[in-house]
Scaffold this active site. Structure first.
Site, short mmCIF file in Angstrom:
data_model
loop_
_atom_site.label_atom_id
_atom_site.label_comp_id
_atom_site.label_asym_id
_atom_site.label_seq_id
_atom_site.Cartn_x
_atom_site.Cartn_y
_atom_site.Cartn_z
N ASN A 9 89.97 48.22 80.87
CA ASN A 9 90.96 48.22 81.95
C ASN A 9 91.82 46.97 81.80
O ASN A 9 91.35 45.87 82.04
CB ASN A 9 90.21 48.22 83.30
CG ASN A 9 91.15 47.99 84.47
OD1 ASN A 9 92.37 48.17 84.35
ND2 ASN A 9 90.59 47.60 85.61
N LYS A 11 94.37 46.07 83.46
CA LYS A 11 94.95 45.57 84.72
C LYS A 11 96.45 45.28 84.52
O LYS A 11 97.10 45.99 83.76
CB LYS A 11 94.19 44.34 85.23
CG LYS A 11 92.67 44.57 85.21
CD LYS A 11 91.92 43.55 85.98
CE LYS A 11 90.42 43.74 85.74
NZ LYS A 11 89.60 43.05 86.70
N HIS A 93 89.18 51.64 92.09
CA HIS A 93 88.78 50.37 91.45
C HIS A 93 88.66 49.29 92.54
O HIS A 93 89.41 49.29 93.52
CB HIS A 93 89.80 49.96 90.39
CG HIS A 93 89.38 48.73 89.64
ND1 HIS A 93 89.60 47.45 90.12
CD2 HIS A 93 88.71 48.58 88.47
CE1 HIS A 93 89.09 46.58 89.27
NE2 HIS A 93 88.55 47.24 88.26
N GLU A 95 89.70 46.37 92.84
CA GLU A 95 90.93 45.67 93.25
C GLU A 95 91.82 46.57 94.10
O GLU A 95 92.54 46.10 94.98
CB GLU A 95 91.66 45.14 92.01
CG GLU A 95 90.94 43.93 91.43
CD GLU A 95 90.90 43.85 89.93
OE1 GLU A 95 91.77 44.43 89.25
OE2 GLU A 95 89.97 43.20 89.40
N GLU A 164 80.59 49.06 89.70
CA GLU A 164 81.19 47.75 89.48
C GLU A 164 80.97 46.88 90.71
O GLU A 164 81.76 46.94 91.67
CB GLU A 164 82.69 47.91 89.23
CG GLU A 164 83.02 48.73 88.00
CD GLU A 164 84.39 48.35 87.47
OE1 GLU A 164 84.42 47.80 86.36
OE2 GLU A 164 85.39 48.56 88.15
N GLY A 170 85.39 39.96 87.08
CA GLY A 170 86.27 38.84 86.77
C GLY A 170 85.68 37.48 87.13
O GLY A 170 86.39 36.48 87.13
N SER A 209 82.20 41.67 84.38
CA SER A 209 81.94 40.57 83.45
C SER A 209 81.09 40.99 82.26
O SER A 209 80.27 40.20 81.75
CB SER A 209 81.31 39.37 84.18
OG SER A 209 82.21 38.87 85.14
C1 PEP Z 1 87.15 45.67 85.81
O1 PEP Z 1 88.25 45.27 86.14
O2 PEP Z 1 86.87 46.87 85.94
C2 PEP Z 1 86.19 44.71 85.27
C3 PEP Z 1 84.96 45.11 85.08
O3 PEP Z 1 86.65 43.45 85.01
P1 PEP Z 1 85.84 42.27 84.25
O4 PEP Z 1 85.22 42.88 83.02
O5 PEP Z 1 86.88 41.25 83.93
O6 PEP Z 1 84.80 41.77 85.20
#
Ligand code: PEP
Length: 253
Positions: A9, A11, A93, A95, A164, A170, A209
């Site tokens: 992803n 973003k 998601h 965010e 998630e 992040g 992460s």
């Molecule tokens: C995401 O945005 O779905 C995500 C898992 O981000 P990150 O890997 O940076 O934690």
């Protein structure tokens, strides 16, 4: 039986040139991998990236509207994503839920619009740190799963789920494989309550992460069927290593 899916992803990141380079690298890595791969670029680069990835890997939008069309400035309809070459779309998601305030009902609407447009919804669910610390993780996940699955038209609809945890996205602080195992088992058991066959087939990705050093631990968990990767997907070599990751027991592609 469930081929792992390693998805990136991006973003709101990347120039057009970077998007094309990252996409080409993902295609190359996927060709040498036992895993499926997919990328979720910013909407404006989708059509160009579609030319690069073809049918080699999945292509998805990062969100779609719960409306079909109309006066919704800045929004993207699921049908538009499909026409741009997408086969999937993220729905709910973290965010979108926590920065833009999307509700379970709106996420459910996005799932329905995605399916109507012929896209596979990737239903993202996850608890905040506050919810985890209050012992509410399971309740939150089941509520989000119920809302998303309730928006599908039936068990024949394609569906991917991504667990998630909000606190892991992040932050550099991934969940442990044990925490992921518990959450994924809850999610799969919930799907099984209404349809055992769908529960056995649905891919449940871990996100938060994930990186080349910890992805192996997640993929060893029986209920983890891949990863949704943010930050680590912005470096093509790093993401390529993650796409290529093969469990010790799997034959190299
Ligand atoms: C995401 O945005 O779905 C995500 C898992 O981000 P990150 O890997 O940076 O934690």
């Amino acid at each position: 039986m469930r081929t792992p899916l390693i998805a990136g992803n991006w973003k709101m990141n990347g120039t057009r040139a970077e998007a094309l380079t990252w996409a080409a690298a993902a295609v190359e890595a996927a060709a040498e991998s036992p895993n499926d791969a997919a990328v979720f670029p910013p909407d404006v680069w989708l059509a160009a990236v579609a030319e690069v990835v073809g049918d080699a890997i999945g292509l998805g939008g990062q969100a779609c509207s719960w409306e079909t069309s109309g006066a919704f400035t800045g929004a993207t309809a699921a049908t538009m994503l499909a026409e741009a070459g997408c086969s999937m779309v993220l729905c709910g998601h973290s965010e979108r839920r926590h920065v833009f305030g999307e509700t379970d009902a709106e996420v459910a609407g996005s799932v329905t619009r995605a399916l109507e447009a012929g896209l596979t919804p990737v239903l993202c669910v996850g608890e905040t740190l506050e919810e985890r610390e209050a012992g509410r993780t399971r309740d939150v996940l089941l509520r989000q799963v119920d809302a998303g699955i309730g928006a599908t038209r039936g068990p024949a609809d394609p569906l991917i789920i991504a667990y998630e945890p909000v606190w892991a996205i992040g932050t550099g602080k991934a969940a442990s494989p044990t925490e992921a195992a518990e959450a994924h088992a809850w999610i799969r058991a919930r799907v099984a309550e209404t349809d055992a066959e769908r529960a056995a087939a649905v891919r449940i990705l871990y996100g938060g992460s994930a990186n080349p050093d910890n992805i192996g631990g997640f993929l060893e968990v029986p209920d983890v069927d891949g990863a949704l990767i943010g930050g680590a997907a912005l470096d093509p070599a790093t993401f390529g290593r993650m796409i290529r990751h093969a469990p010790a027991s799997a034959p190299e592609a």
